[in-house]
Motif scaffolding. Structure first.
Motif, PDB file in Angstrom:
ATOM      1  N   GLY A 253      -6.284 -14.438  14.123  1.00 37.39           N
ATOM      2  CA  GLY A 253      -5.070 -13.660  13.916  1.00 37.39           C
ATOM      3  C   GLY A 253      -4.346 -14.018  12.637  1.00 37.39           C
ATOM      4  N   VAL A 254      -5.089 -14.440  11.621  1.00 34.15           N
ATOM      5  CA  VAL A 254      -4.480 -14.747  10.319  1.00 34.15           C
ATOM      6  C   VAL A 254      -3.903 -13.464   9.720  1.00 34.15           C
ATOM      7  CG1 VAL A 254      -4.946 -15.591   7.984  1.00 34.15           C
ATOM      8  CG2 VAL A 254      -6.113 -16.625   9.952  1.00 34.15           C
ATOM      9  N   PRO A 255      -2.705 -13.503   9.157  1.00 34.23           N
ATOM     10  CA  PRO A 255      -2.132 -12.288   8.569  1.00 34.23           C
ATOM     11  C   PRO A 255      -2.939 -11.790   7.390  1.00 34.23           C
ATOM     12  CG  PRO A 255      -0.774 -14.210   8.072  1.00 34.23           C
ATOM     13  CD  PRO A 255      -1.775 -14.653   9.079  1.00 34.23           C
ATOM     14  N   ASP A 256      -2.929 -10.467   7.203  1.00 25.75           N
ATOM     15  CA  ASP A 256      -3.632  -9.838   6.088  1.00 25.75           C
ATOM     16  C   ASP A 256      -2.922 -10.112   4.765  1.00 25.75           C
ATOM     17  OD1 ASP A 256      -5.829  -8.419   7.340  1.00 25.75           O
ATOM     18  OD2 ASP A 256      -4.340  -7.071   8.204  1.00 25.75           O
ATOM     19  N   THR A 257      -3.694 -10.050   3.679  1.00 22.01           N
ATOM     20  CA  THR A 257      -3.094 -10.080   2.357  1.00 22.01           C
ATOM     21  C   THR A 257      -2.334  -8.792   2.101  1.00 22.01           C
ATOM     22  OG1 THR A 257      -3.538 -10.196  -0.026  1.00 22.01           O
ATOM     23  CG2 THR A 257      -5.244  -9.192   1.343  1.00 22.01           C
ATOM     24  N   ASP A 258      -1.250  -8.879   1.357  1.00 19.81           N
ATOM     25  CA  ASP A 258      -0.494  -7.688   0.958  1.00 19.81           C
ATOM     26  C   ASP A 258      -1.112  -7.005  -0.249  1.00 19.81           C
ATOM     27  OD1 ASP A 258       1.439  -8.071   2.957  1.00 19.81           O
ATOM     28  OD2 ASP A 258       2.559  -9.478   1.703  1.00 19.81           O
ATOM     29  N   VAL A 306      -0.397 -20.467  16.979  1.00 18.09           N
ATOM     30  CA  VAL A 306      -1.489 -19.853  17.750  1.00 18.09           C
ATOM     31  C   VAL A 306      -1.589 -20.497  19.128  1.00 18.09           C
ATOM     32  CG1 VAL A 306      -3.992 -19.551  17.883  1.00 18.09           C
ATOM     33  CG2 VAL A 306      -2.808 -19.124  15.729  1.00 18.09           C
ATOM     34  N   ALA A 307      -1.541 -21.834  19.160  1.00 16.91           N
ATOM     35  CA  ALA A 307      -1.619 -22.531  20.441  1.00 16.91           C
ATOM     36  C   ALA A 307      -0.430 -22.197  21.331  1.00 16.91           C
ATOM     37  CB  ALA A 307      -1.703 -24.039  20.203  1.00 16.91           C
ATOM     38  N   GLY A 308       0.690 -21.842  20.714  1.00 20.75           N
ATOM     39  CA  GLY A 308       1.883 -21.474  21.475  1.00 20.75           C
ATOM     40  C   GLY A 308       1.940 -20.006  21.845  1.00 20.75           C
ATOM     41  N   GLY A 309       0.902 -19.259  21.512  1.00 23.37           N
ATOM     42  CA  GLY A 309       0.821 -17.851  21.898  1.00 23.37           C
ATOM     43  C   GLY A 309       1.359 -16.873  20.875  1.00 23.37           C
ATOM     44  N   LYS A 310       1.728 -17.351  19.693  1.00 23.74           N
ATOM     45  CA  LYS A 310       2.263 -16.470  18.662  1.00 23.74           C
ATOM     46  C   LYS A 310       1.131 -15.942  17.798  1.00 23.74           C
ATOM     47  CE  LYS A 310       5.739 -16.328  14.951  1.00 23.74           C
ATOM     48  NZ  LYS A 310       6.745 -17.128  14.209  1.00 23.74           N
ATOM     49  N   ILE A 311       1.097 -14.633  17.567  1.00 22.82           N
ATOM     50  CA  ILE A 311       0.056 -14.007  16.751  1.00 22.82           C
ATOM     51  C   ILE A 311       0.701 -13.391  15.518  1.00 22.82           C
ATOM     52  CG2 ILE A 311      -1.770 -12.274  16.690  1.00 22.82           C
ATOM     53  CD1 ILE A 311      -1.998 -12.539  19.702  1.00 22.82           C
ATOM     54  N   ARG A 314      -0.517  -8.330  13.493  1.00 24.78           N
ATOM     55  CA  ARG A 314      -0.155  -7.352  14.532  1.00 24.78           C
ATOM     56  C   ARG A 314      -1.350  -6.510  14.988  1.00 24.78           C
ATOM     57  NH1 ARG A 314       0.758  -2.414  11.850  1.00 24.78           N
ATOM     58  NH2 ARG A 314       0.960  -2.606   9.588  1.00 24.78           N
ATOM     59  N   ASN A 315      -2.472  -6.579  14.258  1.00 25.33           N
ATOM     60  CA  ASN A 315      -3.658  -5.813  14.637  1.00 25.33           C
ATOM     61  C   ASN A 315      -4.561  -6.569  15.605  1.00 25.33           C
ATOM     62  OD1 ASN A 315      -3.364  -3.444  12.725  1.00 25.33           O
ATOM     63  ND2 ASN A 315      -3.368  -5.138  11.257  1.00 25.33           N
ATOM     64  N   VAL A 316      -4.228  -7.812  15.878  1.00 23.34           N
ATOM     65  CA  VAL A 316      -5.058  -8.650  16.750  1.00 23.34           C
ATOM     66  C   VAL A 316      -4.358  -8.845  18.087  1.00 23.34           C
ATOM     67  CG1 VAL A 316      -6.189 -10.894  16.997  1.00 23.34           C
ATOM     68  CG2 VAL A 316      -6.034  -9.831  14.734  1.00 23.34           C
ATOM     69  N   LYS A 317      -5.071  -8.574  19.152  1.00 24.38           N
ATOM     70  CA  LYS A 317      -4.503  -8.723  20.495  1.00 24.38           C
ATOM     71  C   LYS A 317      -4.665 -10.165  20.986  1.00 24.38           C
ATOM     72  CE  LYS A 317      -5.193  -3.943  21.973  1.00 24.38           C
ATOM     73  NZ  LYS A 317      -5.507  -3.436  20.618  1.00 24.38           N
ATOM     74  N   ALA A 318      -3.764 -10.581  21.858  1.00 26.45           N
ATOM     75  CA  ALA A 318      -3.737 -11.963  22.331  1.00 26.45           C
ATOM     76  C   ALA A 318      -5.066 -12.380  22.953  1.00 26.45           C
ATOM     77  CB  ALA A 318      -2.603 -12.141  23.334  1.00 26.45           C
ATOM     78  N   ALA A 325      -8.930 -22.180  19.380  1.00 28.44           N
ATOM     79  CA  ALA A 325      -7.646 -22.261  18.668  1.00 28.44           C
ATOM     80  C   ALA A 325      -6.470 -22.292  19.632  1.00 28.44           C
ATOM     81  CB  ALA A 325      -7.510 -21.085  17.713  1.00 28.44           C
ATOM     82  N   THR A 326      -6.519 -21.483  20.670  1.00 31.02           N
ATOM     83  CA  THR A 326      -5.389 -21.430  21.603  1.00 31.02           C
ATOM     84  C   THR A 326      -5.247 -22.726  22.402  1.00 31.02           C
ATOM     85  OG1 THR A 326      -6.770 -20.379  23.305  1.00 31.02           O
ATOM     86  CG2 THR A 326      -5.532 -18.923  21.830  1.00 31.02           C
ATOM     87  N   HIS A 327      -6.331 -23.486  22.533  1.00 36.05           N
ATOM     88  CA  HIS A 327      -6.284 -24.736  23.291  1.00 36.05           C
ATOM     89  C   HIS A 327      -6.039 -25.957  22.412  1.00 36.05           C
ATOM     90  CE1 HIS A 327      -8.817 -22.818  26.757  1.00 36.05           C
ATOM     91  NE2 HIS A 327      -7.563 -22.390  26.725  1.00 36.05           N
ATOM     92  N   MET A 328      -5.774 -25.732  21.129  1.00 39.05           N
ATOM     93  CA  MET A 328      -5.451 -26.851  20.256  1.00 39.05           C
ATOM     94  C   MET A 328      -4.098 -27.444  20.630  1.00 39.05           C
ATOM     95  SD  MET A 328      -6.771 -25.628  16.485  1.00 39.05           S
ATOM     96  CE  MET A 328      -6.192 -27.156  15.714  1.00 39.05           C
ATOM     97  N   ASP A 329      -3.887 -28.676  20.215  1.00 36.87           N
ATOM     98  CA  ASP A 329      -2.646 -29.369  20.576  1.00 36.87           C
ATOM     99  C   ASP A 329      -1.987 -29.932  19.315  1.00 36.87           C
ATOM    100  OD1 ASP A 329      -0.640 -30.466  22.128  1.00 36.87           O
ATOM    101  OD2 ASP A 329      -1.766 -32.289  22.592  1.00 36.87           O
ATOM    102  N   VAL A 330      -1.723 -29.044  18.350  1.00 39.30           N
ATOM    103  CA  VAL A 330      -1.074 -29.457  17.105  1.00 39.30           C
ATOM    104  C   VAL A 330       0.432 -29.406  17.289  1.00 39.30           C
ATOM    105  CG1 VAL A 330      -0.774 -28.958  14.656  1.00 39.30           C
ATOM    106  CG2 VAL A 330      -2.990 -28.556  15.738  1.00 39.30           C
TER     107      VAL A 330
END
Length: 367
Positions: A253-258, A306-311, A314-318, A325-330
């Motif tokens: 879910g990395v943001p796109d380049t502008d 990402v681990a906290g559920g933030k994406i 906007r084109n990528v669904k949870a 990545a979602t199970h990381m503990d950073v």
């Protein structure tokens, strides 16, 4: 009641030092003649459709053979680095993705304790090519990178070979590099020469490498703490092995380049991109396939999000985000320690030699 699987934490055994020497493909053993020819070709704009951009335009020695731009300006541009701009008028888009470093691509795909096969080395953000020889010709065929509007993709390499054949100095260099070939100036040999040069661009003596080879004093106590945090937080689940990459595609879910109007969904339309190496990060900002993050702190905070559920895309669904990545503990408290460890992966001793002139007589690197 179903038992939960125990959490697997990677160890230092999942990392490793780089080999001291490069492995060449069986059909392209390195020779001084090939490397010398490849260097000239790498810096010569003769390889581009409009003769205005070279491989080195987007892969600059001073930036670890990458570039300090979010995404690059290829054909129809002027200047280098942050000063590079499109010429006016312009109908060429920015390059689609961030310019990856060529440094250490001789080790792409390497894993711990397995025989390395350079002809299978994964290339590009989307893994669309295997081996440096296959990689070398793709930018030449790409519209916004080197081809331009004057030629179509299936014609440009024939045009380049025809140009090179007309330059006596190149004919001599190709003959020396490929002495058994009756007609040495070919697309195949062009790729072999470029790949041979790129395999000389290595930086394999970082302080981390020295530590892994037995020098316990190569890392400070705080850097060792940072390495432990790197392992415990889950970074090494993808960033493993000697190159700190599993060379697999992951949806983050990395943001796109502008710089581009369209969203980049990747080769499989699932927003998955290859895990990049973590070596020499000091010299290769900005980061990720879209170049959206300018600091390592921002990258690590992204993983915390990402681990906290933030994406952030906007084109990528949870449900599409990779579970690794979602199970990381950073956590914020870990970031400075991890960055301190990542800085032990820097080695500035690589070859930065730029030819004074190139056989075509064009400006070295390009406009």
């Amino acid at each position: 009641m179903r038992q939960r699987k125990p959490k697997v934490i990677e160890t230092i055994a999942d990392l490793d030092a780089l080999p001291r020497y490069v492995t060449d493909p069986d059909d392209n053993p390195s020779t001084p003649g090939k490397v010398n020819l490849g260097r000239y070709l790498f810096f010569d704009p003769i390889l581009s459709g409009n003769k205005d951009v070279s491989c080195a335009t987007c892969h600059q020695p001073e930036f670890n053979y990458a570039e300090f731009l979010e995404t690059s300006i290829g054909v129809n541009g002027r200047g280098t680095g942050s000063k590079r701009r499109f010429l006016d008028p312009n109908d060429i888009p920015f390059v689609k993705r961030n310019s990856q470093s060529i440094l250490n691509t001789a080790f792409n795909g390497i894993t711990n304790h397995e025989t390395y096969r350079p002809e299978l080395a994964p290339m590009f953000w989307d893994l669309r090519a295997k081996g440096l020889e296959a990689q070398a010709l793709e930018p030449i065929k790409t519209l916004e990178e080197m081809r331009g509007n004057a030629y179509v993709d299936h014609q440009i390499l024939d045009e380049i070979i025809e140009r090179i054949n007309k330059i006596p100095a190149y004919n001599e260099l190709f003959s020396k590099a490929f002495p058994t070939d009756p007609k040495p100036v070919t697309q195949k040999n062009l790729a072999k020469a470029l790949a041979s040069f790129e395999r000389t661009l290595i930086a394999s003596n970082t302080r981390f490498d020295q530590y892994m080879r037995g020098d316990s004093n190569a890392l400070s106590t705080s850097e060792k703490d940072g390495m432990n945090a790197f392992l415990v937080t889950g970074c090494a689940k993808c960033h493993s092995g000697p190159m700190f990459s599993d060379y697999k595609l992951h949806t983050l879910g990395v943001p796109d380049t502008d710089n581009r109007a369209e969203s980049d969904a990747g080769i499989n339309q699932d927003y998955a991109f290859r895990t990049p190496t973590l070596r020499n990060l000091r010299f290769t900002a900005p980061y990720m396939h879209s170049g959206k993050f300018t600091t390592l702190d921002q990258v690590l905070m992204f993983y915390e999000d990402v681990a906290g559920g933030k994406i952030l895309n906007r084109n990528v669904k949870a449900g599409s985000i990779d579970s690794l990545a979602t199970h990381m503990d950073v956590n914020f408290k870990d970031i400075s320690r991890i960055v301190e460890f990542l800085n032990t992966l820097n080695d500035d001793s690589f070859d930065k030699t730029i030819p004074v002139t190139v056989p075509s007589g064009l400006p070295v690197v390009g406009l």
